[in-house]
Design a protein around this motif. Structure first.
Motif, PDB file in Angstrom:
ATOM      1  N   LYS A 163       1.160  -1.324   0.241  1.00  0.00           N
ATOM      2  CA  LYS A 163      -0.499   0.107   0.060  1.00  0.00           C
ATOM      3  C   LYS A 163       0.901   1.120   0.221  1.00  0.00           C
ATOM      4  N   GLU A 164       2.279   1.652   0.861  1.00  0.00           N
ATOM      5  CA  GLU A 164       3.050   2.001   0.894  1.00  0.00           C
ATOM      6  C   GLU A 164       3.375   2.648  -0.869  1.00  0.00           C
ATOM      7  N   LYS A 165       3.727   1.553  -1.007  1.00  0.00           N
ATOM      8  CA  LYS A 165       3.850   2.160  -2.245  1.00  0.00           C
ATOM      9  C   LYS A 165       3.064   2.220  -3.711  1.00  0.00           C
ATOM     10  N   GLY A 166       1.910   2.465  -3.022  1.00  0.00           N
ATOM     11  CA  GLY A 166       0.513   2.712  -4.051  1.00  0.00           C
ATOM     12  C   GLY A 166      -0.045   1.388  -5.245  1.00  0.00           C
ATOM     13  N   TYR A 167       0.866   0.263  -4.726  1.00  0.00           N
ATOM     14  CA  TYR A 167       0.229  -1.364  -5.403  1.00  0.00           C
ATOM     15  C   TYR A 167      -1.484  -1.117  -4.860  1.00  0.00           C
ATOM     16  N   ASN A 168      -1.730  -2.191  -5.255  1.00  0.00           N
ATOM     17  CA  ASN A 168      -3.722  -2.480  -5.515  1.00  0.00           C
ATOM     18  C   ASN A 168      -3.245  -3.791  -4.027  1.00  0.00           C
ATOM     19  N   PRO A 169      -2.796  -3.764  -3.019  1.00  0.00           N
ATOM     20  CA  PRO A 169      -2.438  -5.158  -1.733  1.00  0.00           C
ATOM     21  C   PRO A 169      -3.239  -6.471  -2.109  1.00  0.00           C
ATOM     22  N   VAL A 170      -3.816  -6.471  -2.146  1.00  0.00           N
ATOM     23  CA  VAL A 170      -5.102  -7.997  -2.036  1.00  0.00           C
ATOM     24  C   VAL A 170      -4.809  -8.414  -3.430  1.00  0.00           C
ATOM     25  N   ASP A 171      -5.081  -7.615  -4.642  1.00  0.00           N
ATOM     26  CA  ASP A 171      -4.399  -8.246  -6.079  1.00  0.00           C
ATOM     27  C   ASP A 171      -3.099  -9.089  -6.283  1.00  0.00           C
ATOM     28  N   GLN A 172      -2.193  -7.821  -5.331  1.00  0.00           N
ATOM     29  CA  GLN A 172      -0.624  -7.894  -6.049  1.00  0.00           C
ATOM     30  C   GLN A 172      -0.398  -9.145  -4.884  1.00  0.00           C
ATOM     31  N   ILE A 173      -0.914 -10.138  -3.917  1.00  0.00           N
ATOM     32  CA  ILE A 173      -0.978 -11.107  -2.382  1.00  0.00           C
ATOM     33  C   ILE A 173      -1.330 -11.841  -3.240  1.00  0.00           C
ATOM     34  N   VAL A 174      -2.687 -11.815  -3.808  1.00  0.00           N
ATOM     35  CA  VAL A 174      -3.468 -12.945  -4.408  1.00  0.00           C
ATOM     36  C   VAL A 174      -2.680 -13.274  -5.342  1.00  0.00           C
ATOM     37  N   GLY A 175      -1.925 -12.323  -6.421  1.00  0.00           N
ATOM     38  CA  GLY A 175      -1.034 -12.949  -7.480  1.00  0.00           C
ATOM     39  C   GLY A 175       0.524 -14.049  -7.202  1.00  0.00           C
ATOM     40  N   TYR A 176       0.509 -13.600  -6.018  1.00  0.00           N
ATOM     41  CA  TYR A 176       1.544 -14.076  -5.367  1.00  0.00           C
ATOM     42  C   TYR A 176       1.120 -14.802  -4.961  1.00  0.00           C
ATOM     43  N   LEU A 177      -0.023 -15.110  -4.223  1.00  0.00           N
ATOM     44  CA  LEU A 177      -0.265 -16.905  -3.983  1.00  0.00           C
ATOM     45  C   LEU A 177      -0.440 -17.719  -4.791  1.00  0.00           C
ATOM     46  N   LEU A 178      -1.327 -17.245  -6.205  1.00  0.00           N
ATOM     47  CA  LEU A 178      -1.621 -18.489  -6.781  1.00  0.00           C
ATOM     48  C   LEU A 178      -0.173 -18.696  -7.960  1.00  0.00           C
ATOM     49  N   SER A 179       0.461 -17.843  -8.059  1.00  0.00           N
ATOM     50  CA  SER A 179       1.714 -18.425  -9.180  1.00  0.00           C
ATOM     51  C   SER A 179       2.701 -18.280  -8.626  1.00  0.00           C
ATOM     52  N   GLY A 180       2.884 -18.072  -6.911  1.00  0.00           N
ATOM     53  CA  GLY A 180       4.214 -18.789  -6.413  1.00  0.00           C
ATOM     54  C   GLY A 180       5.516 -17.164  -7.208  1.00  0.00           C
ATOM     55  N   ASP A 181       5.330 -16.692  -7.742  1.00  0.00           N
ATOM     56  CA  ASP A 181       6.112 -15.991  -8.171  1.00  0.00           C
ATOM     57  C   ASP A 181       6.678 -14.187  -7.184  1.00  0.00           C
ATOM     58  N   PRO A 182       7.690 -14.711  -6.756  1.00  0.00           N
ATOM     59  CA  PRO A 182       7.995 -13.187  -5.567  1.00  0.00           C
ATOM     60  C   PRO A 182       7.779 -11.952  -6.115  1.00  0.00           C
ATOM     61  N   THR A 183       8.076 -12.135  -6.799  1.00  0.00           N
ATOM     62  CA  THR A 183       7.815 -10.183  -8.406  1.00  0.00           C
ATOM     63  C   THR A 183       6.601 -10.092  -7.603  1.00  0.00           C
ATOM     64  N   TYR A 184       5.663 -10.767  -7.513  1.00  0.00           N
ATOM     65  CA  TYR A 184       4.784  -9.698  -7.008  1.00  0.00           C
ATOM     66  C   TYR A 184       4.273  -8.711  -5.692  1.00  0.00           C
ATOM     67  N   ILE A 185       5.427  -8.662  -5.421  1.00  0.00           N
ATOM     68  CA  ILE A 185       5.559  -8.213  -4.170  1.00  0.00           C
ATOM     69  C   ILE A 185       6.688  -7.359  -3.847  1.00  0.00           C
ATOM     70  N   THR A 186       6.018  -6.201  -3.544  1.00  0.00           N
ATOM     71  CA  THR A 186       7.424  -5.299  -3.277  1.00  0.00           C
ATOM     72  C   THR A 186       8.611  -5.874  -2.052  1.00  0.00           C
ATOM     73  N   SER A 187      10.087  -4.958  -2.935  1.00  0.00           N
ATOM     74  CA  SER A 187      11.249  -5.355  -1.869  1.00  0.00           C
ATOM     75  C   SER A 187      10.645  -4.382  -0.691  1.00  0.00           C
ATOM     76  N   HIS A 188      10.114  -3.270  -1.268  1.00  0.00           N
ATOM     77  CA  HIS A 188      10.378  -2.514   0.052  1.00  0.00           C
ATOM     78  C   HIS A 188      10.152  -2.822   1.332  1.00  0.00           C
ATOM     79  N   ASN A 189      10.345  -2.530   2.483  1.00  0.00           N
ATOM     80  CA  ASN A 189      10.725  -2.591   4.271  1.00  0.00           C
ATOM     81  C   ASN A 189      10.545  -4.814   4.203  1.00  0.00           C
ATOM     82  N   GLY A 190      11.681  -5.147   3.001  1.00  0.00           N
ATOM     83  CA  GLY A 190      11.731  -6.006   3.260  1.00  0.00           C
ATOM     84  C   GLY A 190      10.246  -6.817   2.959  1.00  0.00           C
ATOM     85  N   ALA A 191       9.632  -6.731   1.719  1.00  0.00           N
ATOM     86  CA  ALA A 191       8.274  -7.531   2.294  1.00  0.00           C
ATOM     87  C   ALA A 191       8.339  -8.552   1.345  1.00  0.00           C
ATOM     88  N   ARG A 192       9.144  -8.657   0.045  1.00  0.00           N
ATOM     89  CA  ARG A 192       9.450  -9.923  -0.465  1.00  0.00           C
ATOM     90  C   ARG A 192      10.033 -10.744   0.689  1.00  0.00           C
TER      91      ARG A 192
END
Length: 88
Positions: A32-61
């Motif tokens: 959210k701090e980086k301006g992404y839609n957090p729900v969409d990004q987390i769902v993308g990660y959960l479905l694909s397993g691709d960590p690039t859906y998650i920002t590296s901001h604040n060590g989130a990835r």
């Protein structure tokens, strides 16, 4: 000193780094701090397993990769069902 060489130490990390709910909240906040839609990004990660859906901001990835995706899904389902009445 020789006794210390025979012992195995365990690293447990911080409790908040192991709690799936806390991890999801921290990743959500970072997205959210980086301006992404957090729900969409987390769902993308959960479905694909691709960590690039998650920002590296604040060590989130790195943080989200500490927990298996199925554990994160269990946490989400549990939280949803505890807050929402289920038709019987």
């Amino acid at each position: 000193m020789a006794d210390n060489l025979e012992r195995t130490l365990m690293w447990r990390g911080r409790p908040e780094d192991r709690d799936p709910g806390d991890i999801l909240r921290r990743v959500y906040d970072a997205l959210k701090e980086k301006g992404y839609n957090p729900v969409d990004q987390i769902v993308g990660y959960l479905l694909s397993g691709d960590p690039t859906y998650i920002t590296s901001h604040n060590g989130a990835r790195n943080l989200i990769r500490r927990v298996e995706r199925d554990v994160l899904l269990e946490e989400l389902v549990r939280a949803y069902l505890e807050r929402t009445p289920v038709a019987r």
